[in-house]
Design a protein around this motif. Structure first.
Motif, PDB file in Angstrom:
ATOM      1  N   THR A  50     -10.407   2.853 -10.982  1.00 15.33           N
ATOM      2  CA  THR A  50      -9.723   3.667 -12.000  1.00 15.33           C
ATOM      3  C   THR A  50      -8.428   4.245 -11.437  1.00 15.33           C
ATOM      4  N   ALA A  51      -8.506   4.801 -10.232  1.00 13.74           N
ATOM      5  CA  ALA A  51      -7.308   5.361  -9.604  1.00 13.74           C
ATOM      6  C   ALA A  51      -6.273   4.271  -9.334  1.00 13.74           C
ATOM      7  N   LEU A  52      -6.737   3.095  -8.907  1.00 18.24           N
ATOM      8  CA  LEU A  52      -5.816   1.984  -8.647  1.00 18.24           C
ATOM      9  C   LEU A  52      -5.109   1.555  -9.923  1.00 18.24           C
ATOM     10  N   LEU A  53      -5.842   1.499 -11.026  1.00 26.76           N
ATOM     11  CA  LEU A  53      -5.239   1.135 -12.305  1.00 26.76           C
ATOM     12  C   LEU A  53      -4.171   2.145 -12.715  1.00 26.76           C
ATOM     13  N   TRP A  58       9.580   5.834  -3.991  1.00 27.70           N
ATOM     14  CA  TRP A  58       9.036   4.476  -3.900  1.00 27.70           C
ATOM     15  C   TRP A  58       7.950   4.385  -2.834  1.00 27.70           C
ATOM     16  N   VAL A  59       8.168   5.014  -1.688  1.00 26.78           N
ATOM     17  CA  VAL A  59       7.186   4.940  -0.603  1.00 26.78           C
ATOM     18  C   VAL A  59       5.861   5.554  -1.026  1.00 26.78           C
ATOM     19  N   THR A  60       5.902   6.708  -1.683  1.00 30.50           N
ATOM     20  CA  THR A  60       4.651   7.365  -2.083  1.00 30.50           C
ATOM     21  C   THR A  60       3.933   6.579  -3.180  1.00 30.50           C
ATOM     22  N   LEU A  61       4.671   6.120  -4.183  1.00 29.25           N
ATOM     23  CA  LEU A  61       4.038   5.357  -5.257  1.00 29.25           C
ATOM     24  C   LEU A  61       3.423   4.057  -4.742  1.00 29.25           C
ATOM     25  N   MET A  62       4.181   3.321  -3.940  1.00 24.68           N
ATOM     26  CA  MET A  62       3.702   2.027  -3.469  1.00 24.68           C
ATOM     27  C   MET A  62       2.606   2.184  -2.423  1.00 24.68           C
ATOM     28  N   SER A  63       2.709   3.196  -1.581  1.00 22.05           N
ATOM     29  CA  SER A  63       1.657   3.424  -0.592  1.00 22.05           C
ATOM     30  C   SER A  63       0.340   3.772  -1.267  1.00 22.05           C
ATOM     31  N   PHE A  64       0.407   4.562  -2.325  1.00 26.61           N
ATOM     32  CA  PHE A  64      -0.812   4.930  -3.042  1.00 26.61           C
ATOM     33  C   PHE A  64      -1.540   3.684  -3.549  1.00 26.61           C
ATOM     34  N   VAL A  65      -0.806   2.780  -4.182  1.00 29.89           N
ATOM     35  CA  VAL A  65      -1.414   1.557  -4.709  1.00 29.89           C
ATOM     36  C   VAL A  65      -1.944   0.693  -3.570  1.00 29.89           C
ATOM     37  N   GLY A  66      -1.143   0.515  -2.517  1.00 29.89           N
ATOM     38  CA  GLY A  66      -1.553  -0.350  -1.417  1.00 29.89           C
ATOM     39  C   GLY A  66      -2.741   0.167  -0.648  1.00 29.89           C
ATOM     40  N   LEU A  67      -2.815   1.486  -0.445  1.00 32.95           N
ATOM     41  CA  LEU A  67      -3.954   2.068   0.266  1.00 32.95           C
ATOM     42  C   LEU A  67      -5.255   1.855  -0.505  1.00 32.95           C
ATOM     43  N   LEU A  68      -5.207   2.027  -1.818  1.00 33.46           N
ATOM     44  CA  LEU A  68      -6.414   1.808  -2.619  1.00 33.46           C
ATOM     45  C   LEU A  68      -6.799   0.334  -2.650  1.00 33.46           C
ATOM     46  N   ALA A  69      -5.798  -0.541  -2.725  1.00 28.85           N
ATOM     47  CA  ALA A  69      -6.103  -1.970  -2.700  1.00 28.85           C
ATOM     48  C   ALA A  69      -6.770  -2.356  -1.390  1.00 28.85           C
ATOM     49  N   LEU A  70      -6.296  -1.816  -0.272  1.00 31.30           N
ATOM     50  CA  LEU A  70      -6.927  -2.098   1.017  1.00 31.30           C
ATOM     51  C   LEU A  70      -8.342  -1.519   1.066  1.00 31.30           C
ATOM     52  N   ALA A  71      -8.521  -0.315   0.518  1.00 36.96           N
ATOM     53  CA  ALA A  71      -9.853   0.296   0.510  1.00 36.96           C
ATOM     54  C   ALA A  71     -10.856  -0.576  -0.235  1.00 36.96           C
ATOM     55  N   VAL A  72     -10.437  -1.147  -1.356  1.00 36.98           N
ATOM     56  CA  VAL A  72     -11.324  -2.042  -2.106  1.00 36.98           C
ATOM     57  C   VAL A  72     -11.596  -3.314  -1.311  1.00 36.98           C
TER      58      VAL A  72
END
Length: 424
Positions: free
Chosen positions: A150-153, A36-50
């Protein structure tokens, strides 16, 4: 207690011991936590980057490259680590870990295999898509944005795969299943943006010396996203509570309820801490900047707000660790314990309650709760913004007054520290 007609209708279930509802092995929960930490961190990091790309580009090329590189590298690491974490979670069995069996179940032609494949493989593919962003400096901004989105999607689809039903529901249950899946997506995506965003801010704050203008804009943007996440998690959490719990007493009388109660306490603590951040920490930072405090954000946070940042990280990680312990339903656990007290066949399979029926009052109460959460969220964000502006204005005026006083003293030939010099 069960009514007489219900007990009369089920005489076969009669004087079995109360059903066991263990939490499960600690190791299994730790493995689930890692996935869960890796999956959710991946999405959140990209959302912050955008979200913070524009404030970074507004400064200079160095700041834009630093923000882009750090957040993208962090997302790549999370995406790569998600693959072994998810595969290990899928490989769990009673006798250990069957990695070969878990691997062959990915994309095995079934719906379950397709969803398992999406969950395990899509973050890894998304991480590979992001590599050009950090390995090549000359990429156009539009191309970088396209690769990130694309990666975020792909990351969001991987999260969705964890809750999309593997079997098609009956025609009568399709609407309910679709709504429940949507609620789960609000819960997961909201948590992902919150968790990953906080991790991303910590990654940016370490030895970066970014300009104060970036931090003011970045923190306000993250605050807006965090407030939206709180609303999404609250609304979806209320629906899940309604689905699985029949009243506050079940928070104390069932294992599911007690675990959920711990989760609610952790989330409530995060809300209190979020209010501290929104109405005290962020306005104080803006006031420090307006007063001319140009120290790096890590210095300000380390000296003034270390407890707030540390406790927030610990609470979020603890919340993610508790979530995998939720098994079953408080409604069924309470019902089965009551049935077991009156059964005569200890080997009989205990019945389960049907899902709750949605009525007009359910929709009315749900709409009222939604409106209340949205009103409180928007009002809180707007009020915190006004508070920050007021403090910044006062700090700026104080700084200007101090500079004017020093200028007057200099014009009069008075040196700072001599009699007649201004003191602070």
């Amino acid at each position: 207690m069960l009514s007489a007609p219900v007990l009369a209708a089920a005489p076969a279930y009669l004087a079995a011991p109360a059903p066991s509802t263990p939490l499960g092995p600690f190791e299994d929960s730790a493995v689930s936590w890692a996935s869960w930490v890796t999956l959710m961190s991946f999405v959140g990091l990209l959302a912050l980057a955008v979200a913070v790309a524009a404030p970074a580009r507004a400064l200079d090329d160095r700041a834009a490259r630093l923000v882009r590189g750090r957040l993208t590298w962090a997302a790549v690491v999370a995406g790569v680590l998600a693959f072994p974490a998810v595969l290990t979670d899928r490989a769990r069995s009673g006798s250990g870990y069957d990695y070969s069996g878990a691997w062959h179940k990915l994309f095995d032609g079934s719906t379950a295999g397709l969803l398992a494949g999406f969950e395990a493989v899509l973050p890894l593919i998304a991480a590979l898509i992001l590599l050009p962003v950090v390995l090549r400096r000359g990429l156009a901004s539009r191309l970088i944005t396209s690769l990130r989105l694309t990666a975020l999607l792909l990351g969001v689809v991987a999260l969705a795969a964890t809750r999309i039903p593997a079997k098609a529901p009956a025609p009568a249950d399709r609407a309910r299943t679709a709504f429940q899946t949507f609620m789960w997506m609000l819960h997961l995506v909201g948590g992902a943006v919150w968790v990953g965003g906080l991790i991303g801010l910590v990654v940016l704050a370490v030895r970066s010396a970014l300009d104060s203008g970036f931090w003011s804009a970045a923190i306000r943007r993250f605050a807006a996203a965090a407030m939206g996440c709180v609303a999404a998690i609250t609304l979806s959490g209320l629906f899940l509570y309604w689905s699985h719990v029949d009243g506050p007493t079940q928070l104390f009388t069932t294992m599911y309820g007690r675990v959920l109660g711990v989760k609610i306490l952790l989330f409530g603590s995060l809300l209190v801490l979020g209010a501290v951040n929104q109405f005290w920490l962020h306005p104080r930072i803006d006031a420090l900047r307006a007063a001319g405090d140009d120290r790096p954000l890590r210095t300000v946070l380390a000296r003034r707000f270390p407890a707030v940042v540390g406790v927030e990280v610990a609470l979020i990680l603890a919340l993610l660790f508790v979530a995998p312990f939720l098994h079953g339903s408080a409604r069924n656990q309470a019902y089965q314990a009551d049935v077991a007290e009156h059964t005569t066949n200890p080997k009989a399979k205990l019945p389960k309650l049907p899902q709750k029926e949605v009525s007009a009052s359910t929709w009315i109460e749900g709409t009222a709760e939604t409106a209340a959460v949205l009103v409180v969220t928007v009002a809180g964000y707007r009020f915190s913004g006004r508070l920050a502006r007021r403090r910044a204005d006062r700090a700026g005026q104080a700084g200007q007054a101090g500079q004017a006083s020093l200028a007057n003293q200099s014009a009069q030939g008075v040196q700072p520290g001599q009699p007649g010099a201004a003191t602070t």
